[in-house]
Enzyme design. Structure first.
Site, PDB file in Angstrom:
ATOM      1  N   THR A   1       1.203  -1.312  -0.397  1.00 22.03           N
ATOM      2  CA  THR A   1       0.370   0.114  -0.131  1.00 22.03           C
ATOM      3  C   THR A   1       0.424   1.295  -0.249  1.00 22.03           C
ATOM      4  OG1 THR A   1      -1.728  -0.890   1.176  1.00 22.03           O
ATOM      5  CG2 THR A   1      -1.654   0.609   1.085  1.00 22.03           C
TER       6      THR A   1
ATOM      7  N   LYS B   1      -3.882   4.471  -2.378  1.00 17.71           N
ATOM      8  CA  LYS B   1      -4.503   5.183  -1.941  1.00 17.71           C
ATOM      9  C   LYS B   1      -4.935   6.679  -2.738  1.00 17.71           C
ATOM     10  CE  LYS B   1      -5.713   2.278   1.673  1.00 17.71           C
ATOM     11  NZ  LYS B   1      -7.081   1.764   1.643  1.00 17.71           N
TER      12      LYS B   1
ATOM     13  N   LYS C   1     -12.984  -9.456   4.155  1.00 22.00           N
ATOM     14  CA  LYS C   1     -11.910  -9.088   4.887  1.00 22.00           C
ATOM     15  C   LYS C   1     -12.536  -9.644   6.567  1.00 22.00           C
ATOM     16  CE  LYS C   1     -10.586  -4.220   3.353  1.00 22.00           C
ATOM     17  NZ  LYS C   1     -10.684  -3.380   3.874  1.00 22.00           N
TER      18      LYS C   1
ATOM     19  N   ASP D   1      -3.878  -8.163  -0.672  1.00 20.41           N
ATOM     20  CA  ASP D   1      -3.964  -7.277  -0.044  1.00 20.41           C
ATOM     21  C   ASP D   1      -4.042  -7.750   0.958  1.00 20.41           C
ATOM     22  OD1 ASP D   1      -3.704  -4.458   0.259  1.00 20.41           O
ATOM     23  OD2 ASP D   1      -5.508  -4.110   1.168  1.00 20.41           O
TER      24      ASP D   1
ATOM     25  N   ASP E   1      -0.839  -6.647   3.308  1.00 21.62           N
ATOM     26  CA  ASP E   1       0.263  -6.179   3.942  1.00 21.62           C
ATOM     27  C   ASP E   1       0.522  -5.387   4.857  1.00 21.62           C
ATOM     28  OD1 ASP E   1      -1.347  -3.552   3.029  1.00 21.62           O
ATOM     29  OD2 ASP E   1      -0.125  -3.052   1.871  1.00 21.62           O
TER      30      ASP E   1
HETATM   31  C1  LIG Z   1      -1.698  -1.391   5.855  1.00 24.52           C
HETATM   32  C2  LIG Z   1      -2.707  -1.293   4.557  1.00 24.52           C
HETATM   33  C3  LIG Z   1      -3.865  -0.099   5.080  1.00 24.52           C
HETATM   34  C4  LIG Z   1      -4.294  -3.037   4.425  1.00 24.52           C
HETATM   35  C5  LIG Z   1      -4.423  -3.067   3.556  1.00 24.52           C
HETATM   36  N1  LIG Z   1      -4.317  -2.745   2.497  1.00 24.52           N
HETATM   37  C6  LIG Z   1      -6.038  -1.511   2.841  1.00 24.52           C
HETATM   38  O1  LIG Z   1      -5.350  -0.290   2.756  1.00 24.52           O
HETATM   39  N2  LIG Z   1      -6.440  -1.606   3.770  1.00 24.52           N
HETATM   40  C7  LIG Z   1      -8.009  -0.863   3.643  1.00 24.52           C
HETATM   41  C8  LIG Z   1      -8.074  -0.660   5.642  1.00 24.52           C
HETATM   42  C9  LIG Z   1      -7.692  -0.384   6.146  1.00 24.52           C
HETATM   43  O2  LIG Z   1      -7.386   0.621   6.731  1.00 24.52           O
HETATM   44  C10 LIG Z   1      -7.106   1.021   7.710  1.00 24.52           C
HETATM   45  C11 LIG Z   1      -7.841   1.197   8.765  1.00 24.52           C
HETATM   46  C12 LIG Z   1      -7.650   1.803   9.837  1.00 24.52           C
HETATM   47  O3  LIG Z   1      -7.393   1.610  11.247  1.00 24.52           O
HETATM   48  C13 LIG Z   1      -7.716   3.010  10.051  1.00 24.52           C
HETATM   49  C14 LIG Z   1      -7.217   3.423   8.737  1.00 24.52           C
HETATM   50  C15 LIG Z   1      -7.384   2.756   7.000  1.00 24.52           C
HETATM   51  C16 LIG Z   1      -7.078   3.682   6.151  1.00 24.52           C
HETATM   52  O4  LIG Z   1      -7.525   2.768   4.513  1.00 24.52           O
HETATM   53  N3  LIG Z   1      -6.801   5.093   6.378  1.00 24.52           N
HETATM   54  C17 LIG Z   1      -6.721   5.455   8.230  1.00 24.52           C
HETATM   55  C18 LIG Z   1      -5.968   5.922   8.532  1.00 24.52           C
HETATM   56  C19 LIG Z   1      -8.664  -0.394   2.897  1.00 24.52           C
HETATM   57  O5  LIG Z   1      -8.444  -1.378   1.498  1.00 24.52           O
HETATM   58  O6  LIG Z   1      -9.572   0.363   2.339  1.00 24.52           O
HETATM   59 MG   LIG Z   2     -10.178  -0.245   0.190  1.00 26.19          MG
END
Ligand SMILES: CC(C)C[C@H](N)C(=O)N[C@H](CCOc1cc(O)cc2c1C(=O)N[C@@H]2C)C(=O)O
Ligand SMILES: [Mg+2]
Length: 327
Positions: free
Chosen positions: A125, A150, A246, A296, A298
């Site tokens: 990410t 992102k 998830k 995904d 990571d």
């Molecule tokens: C380590 C990555 C975030 C894990 C994955 N690749 C990912 O993008 N997951 C997000 C959901 C988790 O994202 C979080 C968790 C959190 O506690 C706080 C935040 C986020 C985020 O994306 N922004 C805030 C800071 C996904 O798939 O959307």
């Molecule tokens: Mg997402």
């Protein structure tokens, strides 16, 4: 001797800061369940997520409320009706899978019919930021097979172009985390398709994503915040091409397996995703993801400190868990 449940709140530092459309984060706050039964011990981890109305305290309270059932030996099947989908059930369900593996001497992989679990290519990410900062991150990780970038602002064109230029060989997923205004949707999707992006995750807010059914989608569009469990799938078939499963949304591996089967039947491409958690949260997902279209997983790569033992990550690969970690 009765079954005993131990619940812990743990904090793991994130290396640097992780930012998306909704905010920034420096610590991974997780809840760990340990189930002990006649000398065997099973573990599960969950990550409460504010976006879904979860806090550490609320998830802890949910697990505490289910303690009598859990310590009385509830089955994974009965757990599906005793607790709602979400992080709390995930920690308990995964602890039950691990406990069953330890009690029977048969690994979870083997119980799932996976004779030889494979290492998987996982996304890495790239956090949301100014285009040049994201490009620098992408350049640093340009050798990875798959980047998850992102986005999620009203104008992400320069971000998409900058990242693509910085990592010309990598496959790219964009994750807007509900951040694109409707007015920017088609323009952003076309720019993404032109840049050779493989998939866009959750461009519009959950519950306000009907426009996706009315437009031509020039690349795969994947539901994340819009889809939690099997019951959500049918109503999303007109607006999404893929779904992100998830464990913290589905409420564990048991429901995630059923959800994946039904999603494949409907014709969705499958992504297996994660929250910001440790190797203990990711281990069951590695088995779930064995034949997924996009992986995904990571979370642990973003941590400054993981559990010991953790999962093995090498280059773009995440390896199946050893039984000493989970399963
Ligand atoms: C380590 C990555 C975030 C894990 C994955 N690749 C990912 O993008 N997951 C997000 C959901 C988790 O994202 C979080 C968790 C959190 O506690 C706080 C935040 C986020 C985020 O994306 N922004 C805030 C800071 C996904 O798939 O959307
Ligand atoms: Mg997402």
């Amino acid at each position: 001797m009765p079954r005993i449940l131990d619940i812990q709140m743990n904090s793991f530092p994130i290396a640097g800061t992780f930012t998306i459309a909704r905010g920034a984060k420096t610590q991974a706050e997780v809840i760990t369940c340990a189930l002990t039964d006649e000398g065997a011990e099973g573990h599960g981890e969950c990550v409460p997520y504010r976006r879904y109305g979860e806090t550490m305290q609320s998830v802890l309270a949910q697990i505490e409320a289910a303690r009598p059932l859990i310590e009385a030996g509830i089955s994974r099947r009965d757990l599906l009706s005793a607790m709602p989908p979400g992080a709390a059930r995930n920690a308990v369900d995964c602890a039950l899978w691990d406990l069953e593996a330890k009690q029977t001497g048969q690994s979870v992989a083997s119980r799932l019919g996976i004779a030889d679990p494979r290492p998987l290519t996982t996304a890495y990410t790239i956090s949301l930021g100014e285009p040049e900062v994201m490009a620098a991150q992408a350049r640093e990780h340009a050798g990875r097979a798959l980047l998850k970038v992102k986005v999620g602002t009203g104008d992400d064109e320069s971000r998409i172009r900058a990242v693509r230029a910085a990592a010309p060989e990598a496959a790219i997923i964009l994750d807007a985390n509900e951040g694109w205004p409707e007015a920017a949707l088609e323009r952003h999707l076309n720019i993404a398709a032109e840049a050779g992006v493989a998939l866009v995750e959750q461009p519009l807010p959950a519950g306000r994503d009907a426009l996706l059914a009315e437009i031509r989608r020039p690349l795969l569009v994947c539901a994340d915040e819009s889809v939690h469990h099997t019951g959500d799938l049918a109503s999303l078939a007109d607006r999404y091409d893929a779904i992100n499963i998830k464990l913290d949304k589905s409420g564990g591996l048991t429901e995630a397996l059923a959800m994946k089967t039904e999603a494949e039947r409907i014709g969705f491409a499958i992504m297996i995703g994660c929250m910001v958690g440790t190797s203990l949260a990711i281990a069951p997902a590695v088995l779930l993801a064995q034949n997924a279209d996009f992986v995904d997983l990571d979370g642990p790569l973003l941590l400054a400190r993981d559990r010991e033992p953790g999962l093995r990550y090498a280059a773009s690969l995440v390896f199946p868990p050893e039984g000493s970690l989970w399963g």
